[in-house]
Design a protein around this motif. Structure first.
Motif, mmCIF file in Angstrom:
data_model
loop_
_atom_site.group_PDB
_atom_site.id
_atom_site.type_symbol
_atom_site.label_atom_id
_atom_site.label_comp_id
_atom_site.label_asym_id
_atom_site.label_seq_id
_atom_site.Cartn_x
_atom_site.Cartn_y
_atom_site.Cartn_z
ATOM 1 N N LYS A 21 0.820 -1.214 0.000
ATOM 2 C CA LYS A 21 0.000 0.000 0.000
ATOM 3 C C LYS A 21 0.855 1.265 0.000
ATOM 4 O O LYS A 21 0.341 2.360 -0.038
ATOM 5 C CB LYS A 21 -0.955 -0.021 1.189
ATOM 6 N N LYS A 22 2.183 1.103 0.027
ATOM 7 C CA LYS A 22 3.088 2.261 -0.015
ATOM 8 C C LYS A 22 3.195 2.835 -1.429
ATOM 9 O O LYS A 22 3.597 3.966 -1.604
ATOM 10 C CB LYS A 22 4.482 1.861 0.475
ATOM 11 N N ASN A 23 2.862 2.022 -2.421
ATOM 12 C CA ASN A 23 2.952 2.457 -3.811
ATOM 13 C C ASN A 23 1.866 3.472 -4.144
ATOM 14 O O ASN A 23 0.809 3.497 -3.515
ATOM 15 C CB ASN A 23 2.807 1.262 -4.756
ATOM 16 N N THR A 24 2.136 4.291 -5.144
ATOM 17 C CA THR A 24 1.132 5.216 -5.661
ATOM 18 C C THR A 24 0.581 4.602 -6.941
ATOM 19 O O THR A 24 1.328 4.372 -7.892
ATOM 20 C CB THR A 24 1.753 6.597 -5.961
ATOM 21 N N LEU A 25 -0.721 4.333 -6.933
ATOM 22 C CA LEU A 25 -1.353 3.649 -8.050
ATOM 23 C C LEU A 25 -2.090 4.617 -8.957
ATOM 24 O O LEU A 25 -2.646 5.616 -8.497
ATOM 25 C CB LEU A 25 -2.369 2.619 -7.539
ATOM 26 N N ALA A 26 -2.112 4.281 -10.230
ATOM 27 C CA ALA A 26 -2.969 4.965 -11.196
ATOM 28 C C ALA A 26 -3.762 3.873 -11.904
ATOM 29 O O ALA A 26 -3.176 2.930 -12.433
ATOM 30 C CB ALA A 26 -2.150 5.767 -12.190
ATOM 31 N N VAL A 27 -5.076 3.979 -11.879
ATOM 32 C CA VAL A 27 -5.936 3.009 -12.545
ATOM 33 C C VAL A 27 -6.396 3.618 -13.863
ATOM 34 O O VAL A 27 -6.906 4.735 -13.882
ATOM 35 C CB VAL A 27 -7.157 2.648 -11.676
ATOM 36 N N ILE A 28 -6.173 2.893 -14.949
ATOM 37 C CA ILE A 28 -6.662 3.371 -16.243
ATOM 38 C C ILE A 28 -7.759 2.408 -16.724
ATOM 39 O O ILE A 28 -7.805 1.254 -16.293
ATOM 40 C CB ILE A 28 -5.538 3.527 -17.287
ATOM 41 N N PRO A 29 -8.648 2.865 -17.597
ATOM 42 C CA PRO A 29 -9.714 1.986 -18.071
ATOM 43 C C PRO A 29 -9.173 0.702 -18.689
ATOM 44 O O PRO A 29 -8.093 0.689 -19.283
ATOM 45 C CB PRO A 29 -10.429 2.844 -19.124
ATOM 46 N N TRP A 35 -1.538 6.585 -19.907
ATOM 47 C CA TRP A 35 -0.327 5.929 -19.379
ATOM 48 C C TRP A 35 0.738 6.987 -19.074
ATOM 49 O O TRP A 35 1.298 7.012 -17.983
ATOM 50 C CB TRP A 35 0.170 4.935 -20.422
ATOM 51 N N ASN A 36 0.991 7.864 -20.036
ATOM 52 C CA ASN A 36 2.001 8.919 -19.862
ATOM 53 C C ASN A 36 1.601 9.907 -18.775
ATOM 54 O O ASN A 36 2.444 10.372 -18.010
ATOM 55 C CB ASN A 36 2.256 9.640 -21.184
ATOM 56 N N LYS A 37 0.325 10.235 -18.699
ATOM 57 C CA LYS A 37 -0.148 11.152 -17.661
ATOM 58 C C LYS A 37 0.031 10.533 -16.274
ATOM 59 O O LYS A 37 0.410 11.220 -15.327
ATOM 60 C CB LYS A 37 -1.612 11.515 -17.899
ATOM 61 N N ALA A 38 -0.224 9.251 -16.147
ATOM 62 C CA ALA A 38 -0.047 8.558 -14.864
ATOM 63 C C ALA A 38 1.408 8.626 -14.407
ATOM 64 O O ALA A 38 1.693 8.892 -13.237
ATOM 65 C CB ALA A 38 -0.502 7.107 -14.984
ATOM 66 N N ILE A 39 2.320 8.394 -15.329
ATOM 67 C CA ILE A 39 3.748 8.456 -14.997
ATOM 68 C C ILE A 39 4.136 9.886 -14.616
ATOM 69 O O ILE A 39 4.833 10.106 -13.622
ATOM 70 C CB ILE A 39 4.599 7.933 -16.176
ATOM 71 N N LYS A 40 3.655 10.859 -15.382
ATOM 72 C CA LYS A 40 3.964 12.265 -15.118
ATOM 73 C C LYS A 40 3.451 12.717 -13.744
ATOM 74 O O LYS A 40 4.099 13.503 -13.060
ATOM 75 C CB LYS A 40 3.346 13.138 -16.215
ATOM 76 N N GLU A 41 2.315 12.172 -13.324
ATOM 77 C CA GLU A 41 1.728 12.565 -12.040
ATOM 78 C C GLU A 41 2.280 11.784 -10.859
ATOM 79 O O GLU A 41 1.827 11.957 -9.731
ATOM 80 C CB GLU A 41 0.206 12.465 -12.106
ATOM 81 N N GLY A 42 3.239 10.891 -11.103
ATOM 82 C CA GLY A 42 3.941 10.241 -9.994
ATOM 83 C C GLY A 42 3.495 8.837 -9.646
ATOM 84 O O GLY A 42 3.817 8.341 -8.560
ATOM 85 N N ALA A 43 2.800 8.161 -10.520
ATOM 86 C CA ALA A 43 2.398 6.786 -10.241
ATOM 87 C C ALA A 43 3.619 5.879 -10.223
ATOM 88 O O ALA A 43 4.484 5.983 -11.082
ATOM 89 C CB ALA A 43 1.408 6.303 -11.292
ATOM 90 N N THR A 44 3.707 5.007 -9.224
ATOM 91 C CA THR A 44 4.759 3.998 -9.204
ATOM 92 C C THR A 44 4.250 2.681 -9.790
ATOM 93 O O THR A 44 5.026 1.876 -10.273
ATOM 94 C CB THR A 44 5.299 3.762 -7.782
ATOM 95 N N LEU A 45 2.930 2.481 -9.719
ATOM 96 C CA LEU A 45 2.301 1.309 -10.320
ATOM 97 C C LEU A 45 1.118 1.769 -11.167
ATOM 98 O O LEU A 45 0.326 2.611 -10.729
ATOM 99 C CB LEU A 45 1.789 0.338 -9.255
ATOM 100 N N ILE A 46 0.998 1.209 -12.352
ATOM 101 C CA ILE A 46 -0.161 1.481 -13.200
ATOM 102 C C ILE A 46 -1.009 0.213 -13.225
ATOM 103 O O ILE A 46 -0.504 -0.872 -13.511
ATOM 104 C CB ILE A 46 0.256 1.894 -14.619
ATOM 105 N N VAL A 47 -2.270 0.370 -12.875
ATOM 106 C CA VAL A 47 -3.199 -0.754 -12.840
ATOM 107 C C VAL A 47 -4.041 -0.696 -14.111
ATOM 108 O O VAL A 47 -4.693 0.313 -14.382
ATOM 109 C CB VAL A 47 -4.102 -0.700 -11.592
#
Length: 162
Positions: A30-38, A88-100
């Motif tokens: 739960k320490k990771n920062t997640l970004a969920v994409i459709p 995907w690129n926006k998630a990385i730019k906003e600091g996601a460590t994991l992309i779901v």
């Protein structure tokens, strides 16, 4: 009477013998920062990928995972490859460590009198730093005729993400 009990016990063992138990590897912390994409939609149900991503995002937040604000916006059309790349690129730019992300394999009500909901999704957790999928699973569940697809999806994710 004894033969009926024997047949009953034999039937129970037969049914249990056909059951498959899948083990889930350790989930990302739960320490990771997640970004969920459709999710990619492989069903005949329109926009199921948006619905599943939205439900998963809510479940992850309720379980204490750190989830970024949405990096995507809803559209009344299925996402294109360009949309996925942009999110995907926006998630990385906003600091996601994991992309779901993942795919929706089934998201429908079965035909027949009961019309039971059936959901099947594949989920991937992609580590931005290592550029590798660190966790994945295919999850499936069908519900009772009085349940909705959303309820079944939420129950499915609730069991996995603790």
């Amino acid at each position: 009477m004894k033969s009926k009990i024997f047949v009953l016990i034999l039937s129970v063992f037969f049914v249990l013998g056909c059951t498959q138990v899948s083990r889930v590897k350790v989930l990302p912390t739960k320490k990771n920062t997640l970004a969920v994409i459709p999710f990619e939609n492989y069903t005949v149900t329109p926009l199921a990928g948006y619905r599943v991503a939205s439900i998963l995002e809510g479940v992850l937040r309720s379980k204490g995972y750190k989830v970024l604000n949405r990096v995507w916006s809803y559209s009344d059309q299925e996402p294109t490859e360009a949309d996925f790349k942009k999110w995907w690129n926006k998630a990385i730019k906003e600091g996601a460590t994991l992309i779901v992300y993942g795919s929706v394999n089934e998201f429908r009500y079965k035909t027949g009198i009961d019309g039971e909901p059936a959901v099947s999704v594949t989920v991937y957790f992609y580590n931005v730093n290592t550029k590798k999928v660190v966790w994945s699973a295919t999850l499936s569940k069908s519900g009772l005729s009085f349940q909705s697809l959303g309820t079944v999806s939420q129950e499915l994710f609730d069991k996995i993400f603790k």
